[in-house]
Enzyme design. Sequence first.
Site, PDB file in Angstrom:
ATOM      1  N   HIS A 115       3.942  -2.318  -9.903  1.00 38.48           N
ATOM      2  CA  HIS A 115       4.555  -1.663  -8.740  1.00 38.48           C
ATOM      3  C   HIS A 115       5.382  -0.471  -9.216  1.00 38.48           C
ATOM      4  CE1 HIS A 115       3.607  -4.418  -5.437  1.00 38.48           C
ATOM      5  NE2 HIS A 115       3.624  -5.369  -6.357  1.00 38.48           N
TER       6      HIS A 115
ATOM      7  N   GLU B 132       6.312   2.055  -7.723  1.00 47.10           N
ATOM      8  CA  GLU B 132       7.237   2.614  -6.721  1.00 47.10           C
ATOM      9  C   GLU B 132       8.691   2.218  -6.966  1.00 47.10           C
ATOM     10  OE1 GLU B 132       5.005   0.247  -6.217  1.00 47.10           O
ATOM     11  OE2 GLU B 132       5.565  -1.189  -4.650  1.00 47.10           O
TER      12      GLU B 132
ATOM     13  N   CYS C 264      -1.083  -2.703  -7.204  1.00 49.44           N
ATOM     14  CA  CYS C 264      -1.151  -4.160  -7.263  1.00 49.44           C
ATOM     15  C   CYS C 264      -2.363  -4.676  -6.479  1.00 49.44           C
ATOM     16  CB  CYS C 264       0.164  -4.771  -6.790  1.00 49.44           C
ATOM     17  SG  CYS C 264       0.362  -6.438  -7.410  1.00 49.44           S
TER      18      CYS C 264
HETATM   19  N1  GLN Z   1      -1.860 -10.847  -3.569  1.00 43.50           N
HETATM   20  C1  GLN Z   1      -2.087 -10.256  -4.855  1.00 43.50           C
HETATM   21  C2  GLN Z   1      -1.668 -11.171  -5.982  1.00 43.50           C
HETATM   22  O1  GLN Z   1      -0.906 -12.087  -5.779  1.00 43.50           O
HETATM   23  C3  GLN Z   1      -1.379  -8.932  -4.969  1.00 43.50           C
HETATM   24  C4  GLN Z   1       0.112  -9.024  -4.907  1.00 43.50           C
HETATM   25  C5  GLN Z   1       0.786  -7.716  -4.666  1.00 43.50           C
HETATM   26  O2  GLN Z   1       0.170  -6.759  -4.241  1.00 43.50           O
HETATM   27  N2  GLN Z   1       2.073  -7.647  -4.909  1.00 43.50           N
HETATM   28  O3  GLN Z   1      -2.079 -11.006  -7.088  1.00 43.50           O
END
Ligand code: GLN
Length: 564
Positions: free
Chosen positions: A526, A528, A400
Site C-alpha cells: 500500500h 499510498e 494490493c
Molecule cells: N483481499 C486481498 C487479500 O487479503 C487484498 C487485500 C487488500 O487489498 N488490502 O490479500
Amino acid sequence: MARFDNTKFIFVTGGVSSSLGKGLTASSLGRLLKSRGFKITMCKLDPYLNVDPGTMNPFEHGEVFVTEDGGETDLDLGHYERFIDENLYKDSNATTGSIYQTVIAKERRGDYLGRTVQVIPHITDEIKSRVKRLVMNDVDFVICEVGGTVGDIEIVPFLESIRQFRSDVGRENVCYIHLTLVPYLAPSGEHKTKPTQHSVTELRGRGIQPDIIVCRSDQPLPSGLKRKISLLCDVSIDGVISAVDAESIYEIPINMHEEGLDTVICKLLNIDTNDHPIDLAGWKDMLDKAKSSQKEVKIGIIGKYVNLPDAYLSVVEALRHSGFKHGVKVEPVYIQAESVIDLIDSHSEIYTGDFEQPVKSLDELDGIVIPGGFGERGVEGKIAAADYARVKNIPCLGICLGLQVMVCSYARSKGGLTDANSTEFNPATRNPVIDLMESQSEVADKGGTMRLGSYVAKLAPGSRVFELYGDEVVSERHRHRYEVNPNFHSRLLEAGLIFSGMSPDKKLVEFIEIDNHPFWVGTQAHPEFKSRPDRPHPLFVGLIYAAIDRSESKSARLIDLDTV
Ligand code: GLN
C-alpha cells in the site's frame, strides 16, 4: 531526552458536532510546531469498543491506515503522518476496546491483587499510560486527539484521564484545545456563540477548562465575536482561533499560523518563540506550486466503497501529492467496480444503486487506480478494468487487491488460464493464481493471518519500478492475506508478465509490470500510506506522469481533428 525538561502534551477535544476537523486541526498544529524545529508525535484516543479499526467496514469508518509496525489504525493517523512527516506506531491509536482488553487481561492474570477493578482509576490509568508511552525518541510534544464529541457517554473516561494528566505531569506541560462550531444564521445575519458556550460548559463539567478554542465557521470571526467567546468562555483573546473552511487541507497550517495558534501554544507552555522561529517556506512553496496548477488529469478509482470517498482517503491524497509535484490538479473519479463491465460494453451511463457513474467510458480517464479491497463484490469489474487499461494503453496502478486482479486478468488473457482467479473469490478455481500461502491457510483465526506492516522488496534493475524508486531495496506497508501463487510464477513469467519486485527470499511477488505500455504497474503493498504532500510517492509520481502524457496526447489529437 526531550529538549525541554519535560515533554509537553496538547490535548484536542471537539464539541457541538462531529466531523469538524479535529484531526486536521491537530495535524496542522503538529506541522507548525515541527516547523519551529520541535520533534512531534501524535496519537488518537477513540471511544469506540472495537479493539482496532481493522475489522470495521470502510463504509462506516473510512479507510484503515496502516503504520510501519503493522498497526491498523484510524484514518486520522494518515493525516497526522502526512502533515508532520513522522512515522507513527500501532500504539499511536488507542480505542476503548483495546484499553478494556488490556485491563481485563491484567485482571484475569491477577495483576490487581484482588482489588475491585473500576473505570477510575484502572481504565483512566491505562488511558494515561497509553499517552505517556509515546514519550520516546526525544519528542518535545505529544499532540493527542480525543475522538468523539464532548457530551458523548463514551468519551467520559478519556476526559477524566486528560484532566488528571495535567496534575500528573505538571500544569506548565499541558494545554487543552477545544474545537467547536460557530454557525452563521443567515436570517439574523449573525454568528452564534451559544453552542460553543454550552460545549465549554460541558467540558468544564468534566473539570477541563480549555486554554484555546478553535472555532470552525464558514466566514472569519469578527473581532467582537472573538472577544465575546473570550469573555464568556474564559479564554484569553489570542486563544480564540478562527478556523474558516480552507480550499485545500494543506492550507490549514498556514491559516492557523496566521491566526496565531502556534504562538499562543508557545506562550501558554512558556516557550520563547524567538528561540524557535518558524520556517514554513518549504510548505508554502509546495502550496504555491499546487495552486498554480491549471491542467487537470482525471484518475478513475475503481472501487467498491465509492459512495464513501473516505474509504480511499490515502490513495486520493497520494494522487494529489503527485499532482503538486507535476503542477497538475488531480480529479479523482470514483467508479463503482460492479458496473465497469457495463461501462466497457455499452459505453452508456450506468447507475448502480444511488451511485451515478461519473464517466460514460473508461476512455475518458487519463489514468486508473485499482485500490485495495476485500470480498468478492466488484472483483470481475476490477479485472475487466485492469484488462481494458492494458489493451487500451491507459496508465494503471494496481494496489494490493489491484495487483491481484491485474495478475488474474493477465493470466486469463495472456496466460491461457481462462478461469484464473483468487481463491478469496472462487475457492474452487482450477487456476488459483492468487492464493493463501500455506502458513496462512492453516490458521483458523482470520484476524491473525494478515501480512501487516512494513516489508522489504528487491526490485529488478532496469524495471519501471526500479527507475521510479531509484533504489534496489525498498520497503512498503502491507495489509493482505493472499499472494501471487508460487505454483503459477513460471507460467505467468512465460506469458510475459514481469515480476519487477520480489521479497528478499524470492518467494513472494511484490511488484508487477509489463513492457510496451505507458504504465501498467501493480504492487502487493500500500504505497499510498507513505506519500507526503512535499514528498510524493514514486509509484504515484509515475502514474500521474503517464496520465499527463495521455491527457496531452488526447488534446493534441483533438487539436489535430479540429484542423482537419
Ligand atoms: N483481499 C486481498 C487479500 O487479503 C487484498 C487485500 C487488500 O487489498 N488490502 O490479500
